[in-house]
Design a protein around this motif. Structure first.
Motif, mmCIF file in Angstrom:
data_model
loop_
_atom_site.group_PDB
_atom_site.id
_atom_site.type_symbol
_atom_site.label_atom_id
_atom_site.label_comp_id
_atom_site.label_asym_id
_atom_site.label_seq_id
_atom_site.Cartn_x
_atom_site.Cartn_y
_atom_site.Cartn_z
ATOM 1 N N SER A 109 -5.985 -39.725 -37.820
ATOM 2 C CA SER A 109 -5.028 -39.666 -38.936
ATOM 3 C C SER A 109 -3.924 -38.638 -38.703
ATOM 4 C CB SER A 109 -5.779 -39.313 -40.229
ATOM 5 O OG SER A 109 -4.839 -38.954 -41.227
ATOM 6 N N VAL A 111 -1.737 -38.033 -41.215
ATOM 7 C CA VAL A 111 -1.219 -37.778 -42.569
ATOM 8 C C VAL A 111 -1.391 -36.305 -42.936
ATOM 9 C CG1 VAL A 111 -1.734 -38.251 -45.006
ATOM 10 C CG2 VAL A 111 -1.613 -40.120 -43.357
ATOM 11 N N GLY A 112 -0.411 -35.731 -43.636
ATOM 12 C CA GLY A 112 -0.597 -34.391 -44.194
ATOM 13 C C GLY A 112 0.518 -33.424 -43.870
ATOM 14 N N GLN A 114 3.528 -33.061 -44.661
ATOM 15 C CA GLN A 114 4.950 -33.396 -44.767
ATOM 16 C C GLN A 114 5.333 -33.459 -46.242
ATOM 17 O OE1 GLN A 114 6.386 -36.466 -42.075
ATOM 18 N NE2 GLN A 114 4.341 -36.540 -41.196
ATOM 19 N N ASP A 117 3.826 -36.235 -48.202
ATOM 20 C CA ASP A 117 2.372 -36.355 -48.352
ATOM 21 C C ASP A 117 1.913 -35.655 -49.623
ATOM 22 O OD1 ASP A 117 1.927 -37.728 -45.911
ATOM 23 O OD2 ASP A 117 2.057 -35.845 -44.804
ATOM 24 N N GLN A 121 -4.384 -34.250 -51.194
ATOM 25 C CA GLN A 121 -5.226 -35.095 -50.335
ATOM 26 C C GLN A 121 -5.526 -34.369 -49.020
ATOM 27 O OE1 GLN A 121 -6.412 -38.346 -50.961
ATOM 28 N NE2 GLN A 121 -5.758 -37.771 -53.021
ATOM 29 N N SER A 123 -5.731 -33.511 -45.099
ATOM 30 C CA SER A 123 -4.838 -33.831 -43.982
ATOM 31 C C SER A 123 -5.638 -34.396 -42.818
ATOM 32 C CB SER A 123 -4.139 -32.566 -43.489
ATOM 33 O OG SER A 123 -3.343 -32.019 -44.500
ATOM 34 N N ASN A 126 -4.346 -35.785 -36.076
ATOM 35 C CA ASN A 126 -3.479 -36.422 -35.086
ATOM 36 C C ASN A 126 -3.816 -35.992 -33.655
ATOM 37 O OD1 ASN A 126 -1.583 -38.377 -34.990
ATOM 38 N ND2 ASN A 126 0.170 -37.076 -35.502
#
Ligand code: HEC
Length: 210
Positions: A109, A111-112, A114, A117, A121, A123, A126
């Protein structure tokens, strides 16, 4: 509005104190003697949600690594690495291995953190953006070394588990100018998420080691 303005003001104050001394290091690491040029640069960054202007302020390790001559200063390299290692919060229960399946989801993942985002939630990490891990995933970056068979080649001793946890928590503890994000130090991953990623690397059942 207040929340946004205060970090912006603080970043400018930090810069102003740096800029006052000609040719010293600025908070973004460039050698800029001209305060006006720096102000222009700062104007290019806008705080947006969780992506505030505090991201322009470098800590000691980042400032050190922005100096192209850093490799020559062996004493400071080891002093900063020691300090970064001391920053690592090891798990209170003494256990380093979580669940590799959960670790694979974290590694996949991106995500997170930024502005777009949700800060509420969890993160992702990556890891695949920089490392090869499981053979099933064909798309990976090569900025970092391949971690394929990481556990198989290093073993699963407590010392290796501890090193792996600390490396992911704060990569600069072992390589002062590492490009790898400091996942624990920078509050990107929780303790449990780091344990899960450690399991992905070290669990004999993980596809990384198959
Ligand atoms: C932005 C790129 C980047 C990301 C994202 C990244 N790494 Fe790294 N990683 C590196 C680089 C570059 C190195 C080699 C330099 C160093 O040791 O710091 C490295 C080194 C490592 C090492 C040390 C390898 C060894 O031989 O001891 C481990 C373990 C590691 N990474 C695990 C991870 C894990 C797990 C993730 C995800 C949680 C991750 N990395 C995410 C760039 C990255």
């Amino acid at each position: 509005m207040k929340k946004i303005l205060i970090p912006a003001f603080m970043a400018l104050m930090v810069f102003a104190s740096f800029g006052a001394q000609a040719q010293t290091r600025s908070p973004v690491g460039a050698q800029v003697g001209d305060i006006e040029a720096m102000r222009e640069l700062m104007r290019g960054f806008k705080p947006n949600g969780q992506a505030g202007l505090s991201r322009l302020v470098q800590d000691e390790a980042q400032q050190f690594c922005s100096d192209p001559g850093w490799t020559r200063d062996k004493a400071r390299i080891s002093a900063i690495e020691k300090q970064q290692l001391a920053d690592v919060k090891f798990p209170a229960d003494g256990k380093f291995l979580g669940n590799w399946q959960a670790g694979e989801r974290v590694a996949q993942s991106g995500v997170g953190k930024q502005f777009s985002d949700n800060p509420g939630q969890p993160s992702g990490a990556n890891c695949y953006a920089c490392h090869q891990l499981t053979p099933q995933e064909l798309s990976f970056g090569t900025i970092g070394p391949s971690l394929r068979n990481y556990g198989k080649t290093r073993g699963n001793t407590e010392a290796i588990q501890r090193y792996t946890y600390a490396k992911i928590y704060n990569s600069r503890a072992y390589s002062v100018c590492s490009n790898m994000p400091r996942f624990g130090h920078s509050d990107i991953l929780t303790e449990q998420q780091i344990k899960d990623v450690v399991a992905l690397l070290l669990d004999p059942e993980s596809p990384v080691n198959k």
